[in-house]
Design a protein around this motif. Structure first.
Motif, short mmCIF file in Angstrom:
data_model
loop_
_atom_site.label_atom_id
_atom_site.label_comp_id
_atom_site.label_asym_id
_atom_site.label_seq_id
_atom_site.Cartn_x
_atom_site.Cartn_y
_atom_site.Cartn_z
N VAL A 50 0.87 -1.18 0.00
CA VAL A 50 0.00 0.00 0.00
C VAL A 50 0.90 1.23 0.00
O VAL A 50 1.78 1.36 0.85
N LYS A 51 0.68 2.10 -0.98
CA LYS A 51 1.44 3.34 -1.02
C LYS A 51 0.51 4.51 -0.73
O LYS A 51 -0.53 4.67 -1.38
N VAL A 52 0.85 5.32 0.25
CA VAL A 52 0.03 6.47 0.60
C VAL A 52 0.81 7.73 0.28
O VAL A 52 1.98 7.89 0.66
N GLY A 53 0.17 8.65 -0.48
CA GLY A 53 0.85 9.84 -0.96
C GLY A 53 0.75 11.02 -0.02
O GLY A 53 -0.01 11.03 0.95
N THR A 54 1.53 12.03 -0.32
CA THR A 54 1.58 13.23 0.51
C THR A 54 0.21 13.90 0.60
O THR A 54 -0.19 14.40 1.66
N ALA A 55 -0.54 13.91 -0.51
CA ALA A 55 -1.85 14.56 -0.52
C ALA A 55 -2.85 13.87 0.41
O ALA A 55 -3.81 14.48 0.85
N VAL A 56 -2.60 12.58 0.70
CA VAL A 56 -3.46 11.85 1.64
C VAL A 56 -2.96 12.03 3.06
O VAL A 56 -3.74 12.19 4.01
N VAL A 57 -1.64 12.02 3.24
CA VAL A 57 -1.04 12.11 4.57
C VAL A 57 -1.24 13.48 5.19
O VAL A 57 -1.37 13.61 6.41
N THR A 58 -1.29 14.53 4.35
CA THR A 58 -1.39 15.89 4.87
C THR A 58 -2.69 16.56 4.44
O THR A 58 -3.32 16.18 3.47
N ARG A 59 -3.07 17.57 5.20
CA ARG A 59 -4.25 18.37 4.88
C ARG A 59 -3.85 19.48 3.91
O ARG A 59 -2.68 19.66 3.57
N SER A 60 -4.85 20.24 3.48
CA SER A 60 -4.58 21.31 2.52
C SER A 60 -3.68 22.40 3.10
O SER A 60 -3.00 23.10 2.35
N ASP A 61 -3.66 22.53 4.46
CA ASP A 61 -2.80 23.55 5.08
C ASP A 61 -1.40 23.03 5.40
O ASP A 61 -0.60 23.72 6.03
N GLY A 62 -1.11 21.80 4.97
CA GLY A 62 0.22 21.23 5.19
C GLY A 62 0.36 20.43 6.46
O GLY A 62 1.35 19.74 6.65
N ARG A 63 -0.61 20.51 7.35
CA ARG A 63 -0.55 19.74 8.59
C ARG A 63 -0.95 18.29 8.33
O ARG A 63 -1.61 17.98 7.35
N LEU A 64 -0.55 17.42 9.24
CA LEU A 64 -0.87 16.00 9.08
C LEU A 64 -2.38 15.77 9.18
O LEU A 64 -3.06 16.35 10.03
N ALA A 65 -2.88 14.90 8.32
CA ALA A 65 -4.30 14.51 8.35
C ALA A 65 -4.42 13.30 9.28
O ALA A 65 -4.40 12.15 8.85
N LEU A 66 -4.51 13.57 10.58
CA LEU A 66 -4.47 12.49 11.57
C LEU A 66 -5.63 11.52 11.42
O LEU A 66 -5.48 10.32 11.65
N GLY A 67 -6.80 12.03 11.03
CA GLY A 67 -7.95 11.15 10.86
C GLY A 67 -7.73 10.13 9.76
O GLY A 67 -8.01 8.94 9.93
N ARG A 68 -7.19 10.60 8.63
CA ARG A 68 -6.93 9.68 7.51
C ARG A 68 -5.82 8.70 7.85
O ARG A 68 -5.88 7.51 7.50
#
Length: 737
Positions: A59-77
């Motif tokens: 499974v490869k997860v990209g930066t756009a999934v790992v982070t939110r639009s403001d650059g912070r980590l998308a902890l929920g995802r």
């Protein structure tokens, strides 16, 4: 598209990939509970059948999934991703994660550090860009610490592996990598890979695409070959590969990528907002891996369960497969073609004699009993997935088909077969003049689209009703019952003669097809959504086709001052606790003010003994000193309800007509005049005297089965059986001009 043509040579032909044994510690392959070995591939879309044999996946997860639009980590995802990988790990899958996001996370932390260390005068000066490799060094440790924390909370061990593309030129490194991964997977450890950008020889991590792999997408593809993965899943910020930019309303999701067909047709949008490639990089890596024999699926990483859904064979995302051009159904049947086929078949069904239609239903009943073991096997697989996914017991109960349930379904189909012929009934006959007779005749509606919840028994009831009423049918069931629905559809359509065609009943397997179906107001005549009020509301807002259903099930029980309290207690208990999630469960209890000194307390104690959480209306909350309900128009669908005190039956009627949903209401009283007033003035589909709201059910009404309950005032109202699936037409005979 030069990279698509030549990129494979960069990482797929450097040397022959190392062979990696796909076994556990004792030398045997772990077979999985989520996808059983007994899969009947005829029930699964050919473009997803290969998931049945997946053991090892990357499974490869990209930066756009790992982070939110403001650059912070998308902890929920990230949390949802870790939970899915944990579940797969427990099920026996060998899971390897390739992650991006270190540079973005490091940039955020270094910006903060730079700000904290700067004087006011420093901040007035132009701020230069941060060094990308320093960002990678800082971010990598932070990213891995986060993964370690999340996996530890889930009782899973993870490991970190940083690699550079030059390493793969060394056969010794590649052999050691294979051995290390095998050892980790045997210990149920999830390896987490990332390119070591901090010491990479690339001049700029986001610009230089030289080397054996050039980003984490191509790294994932390379690892899939090296480690002999059975599947590569690339998680993106969109649902998959589209024919054009996803923001373009004319773009269509491509379910199966055929290089010869799509390479020149696809128009890519902008690159990733944070990473170095975006969809172009994913497609390059996917084409290369698929060419080497590794199936690839690109799907959204924003959904909380897409990896699980991929492994359940759901038609989501875009699949890349070496043999895709050989699959028979490359040209997929469109929603319009499916609906037209159902209409044509329904017209052939209507042309049959009544006894011939009856024999089809009897054949369906026989087929259900004959194939009981196969139905049970597929249903047990669905139940196993639901249990593993932690679904509520109530859903699992609805999902489960036991032998006695299948026998009951067969019996109900035979009951429908023995009903009076509904088609062609003369509803009215008028002689308008000499030799001119006009007749109103019952006839089928045409084509029905039924979207129903995770109850496979509903599929049988609905299909039988469609056959009895002469209608074509399109079915979309809940994903939790995928296997059960598929086998039941196969059994039922196999009992339909070729003179009619099994296409009379179409099974929609992907939620992606629903929007297209809802546009077909020229072919589909009625939509019946069964499920949550959110689903029903969304359907009503998305189509011009008439919708039969209800958006809310806010049902009331009014206990009058003359009520038999013992009877009232039984009715209230049944209406609320028999099945709290049902649309005909009581949500509001109205009590006459004269019962405040006795009967009201008994009713409350009865509910509390059953574990019901009680909220009050404005009056009841003050009198009883309980929390006030957030709204008097509220469907709890759980062991909770609202209680309100009313002056008399007329206030109760006004309350129901104002705050109810016109579904089902009940009055408990020994006063026949009060009962008659309530029954005649409450404007709901079903109104009962001294009977539980749970009585509002097609089977209890003697309809044989129901497709749902309608709160509409046009056409059908209440439980909808055969009669609700009919309309009328006029026959005129004689000499008239």
């Amino acid at each position: 598209m030069e990279v698509l043509q030549n990129g494979f040579a960069k990482f797929a032909t450097i040397t022959k990939p190392i062979e990696v044994p796909l076994t556990n510690g004792n030398g045997t392959i772990n077979h999985l509970n989520l996808i059983t070995e007994t899969e009947d591939l005829s029930n699964m879309d050919p473009s997803r059948a290969f998931v049945n044999k997946v053991k090892r996946l990357i499974v490869k997860v990209g930066t756009a999934v790992v982070t939110r639009s403001d650059g912070r980590l998308a902890l929920g995802r990230l949390g949802a991703l870790c939970e899915q990988l944990k579940d797969l790990n427990l099920q026996g899958y060998e899971v390897i994660l390739v992650t991006s996001g270190a540079v973005g996370l490091g940039r955020q932390r270094l910006r903060y550090r730079k700000l904290a260390n700067s004087s006011f005068s420093d901040l007035q000066k132009p701020q230069g860009d941060l060094d990308g490799k320093a960002c990678a060094a800082v971010g990598q440790s932070s990213l891995m610490a986060l993964y370690d924390t999340m996996f530890s909370q889930l009782d899973v061990t993870s490991s970190q592996l940083l690699v550079n593309d030059g390493f793969f030129r060394d056969s010794g490194f590649r052999k050691q990598l294979s051995d290390t991964i095998t050892s980790l997977l045997e210990s149920k450890v999830i390896p987490i890979f990332n390119e070591n950008d901090a010491v990479s020889t690339r001049k700029a991590p986001y610009e230089d695409s030289s080397g054996i792999f050039w980003d984490n997408d191509s790294l994932a593809g390379l690892l899939a070959l090296e480690l002999k993965a059975d599947l590569l899943v690339l998680l993106s910020d969109v649902e998959g590969l589209y024919s054009g930019p996803p923001s373009d309303p004319n773009s269509k999701l491509i379910h199966t990528y055929i290089k010869e067909k799509h390479q020149r047709e696809v128009t890519f949008g902008d690159k990733s907002r944070l990473g170095r490639g975006g969809m172009t990089a994913k497609v390059n890596a996917a084409v290369c891996a698929a060419h080497a024999g590794i199936p690839v699926i690109i799907t959204s990483g924003y959904a909380t369960d897409n990896i699980i859904r991929v492994l359940q064979g759901e038609k989501i995302g875009t699949v890349f497969h070496r043999d895709a051009h050989l699959w028979k159904n490359i040209k997929e049947e469109s929603a319009h073609e499916m609906a037209v086929a159902a209409r044509n078949s329904s017209r052939r069904l209507q042309a049959l004699k009544s006894e011939e239609r009856r024999k089809i239903l009897l054949a369906v009943a026989d087929a259900l009993e004959k194939n009981q073991n196969m139905i049970m096997l597929e249903n047990q697989a669905d139940v196993a997935v639901a249990v593993a996914a932690g679904y509520d017991k109530s859903l699992i109960s609805r999902l489960t088909l036991k032998p006695e349930k299948i026998s009951s379904l067969a019996k109900s189909v035979r009951v429908l077969a023995d009903m009076e012929e509904p088609i062609g009934q003369i509803l009215k006959r008028t002689e308008l003049a000499d030799e001119l007779v006009l007749e109103k005749i019952s006839c089928p509606l045409g084509v029905l689209l039924i979207i129903f919840e995770s109850r496979p028994d509903a599929l049988v009831q609905i299909a039988a009703l469609a056959i009895r009423s002469g209608n074509g049918l399109l079915l979309k069931g809940g994903k939790e019952a995928r296997r059960s629905n598929a086998v039941l559809h196969k059994v039922i359509t196999s009992a339909i003669p070729d003179t009619v065609s099994g296409k009379l009943i179409g099974l929609v397997t992907s939620r992606d097809e629903i929007p297209d179906l809802l546009k077909l107001d020229d072919v589909i005549d009625l939509v019946v959504p069964r499920g949550s009020n959110k689903l029903v509301s969304q359907i009503k807002e998305s189509t011009r086709i008439p919708v039969l259903g209800h958006a809310d099930g806010i049902c009331h029980v009014y206990v009058d001052k003359s009520a038999n309290i013992e009877m009232a207690k039984q009715i209230v208990r049944d209406a609320k606790t028999d099945y709290p999630a049902a649309c005909n469960a009581m949500e509001t209890l109205l009590v006459h003010k004269d019962l405040c000194n006795g009967g009201l307390n008994e009713l409350i104690l009865e509910l509390q003994r059953e574990g019901v959480q009680i909220y009050g209306g404005p009056k009841a909350s003050a009198v009883l000193n309980i929390s006030e309900a957030s709204s008097l128009h509220h469907e709890y669908s759980s062991l909770a309800c609202t209680i309100e005190i009313v002056e008399d039956v007329f206030v109760a009627i006004d309350h129901i007509n104002k705050h109810g949903s016109a579904h089902t209401e009940c009055i408990v009283t020994e006063d026949s005049e009060v009962a008659e007033t309530f029954l005649s003035q409450v404007d709901s589909a079903a109104v009962f005297h001294n009977a539980s709201t749970r009585f509002c059910d097609g089977a209890r009404f003697g309809l044989g089965a129901e497709v749902g309950i309608s709160t509409s005032r046009i056409h059908a109202r209440g439980p909808v059986g055969v009669e609700g699936l009919l309309t009328k037409k006029w026959y005129g005979s004689g000499f008239c001009f």
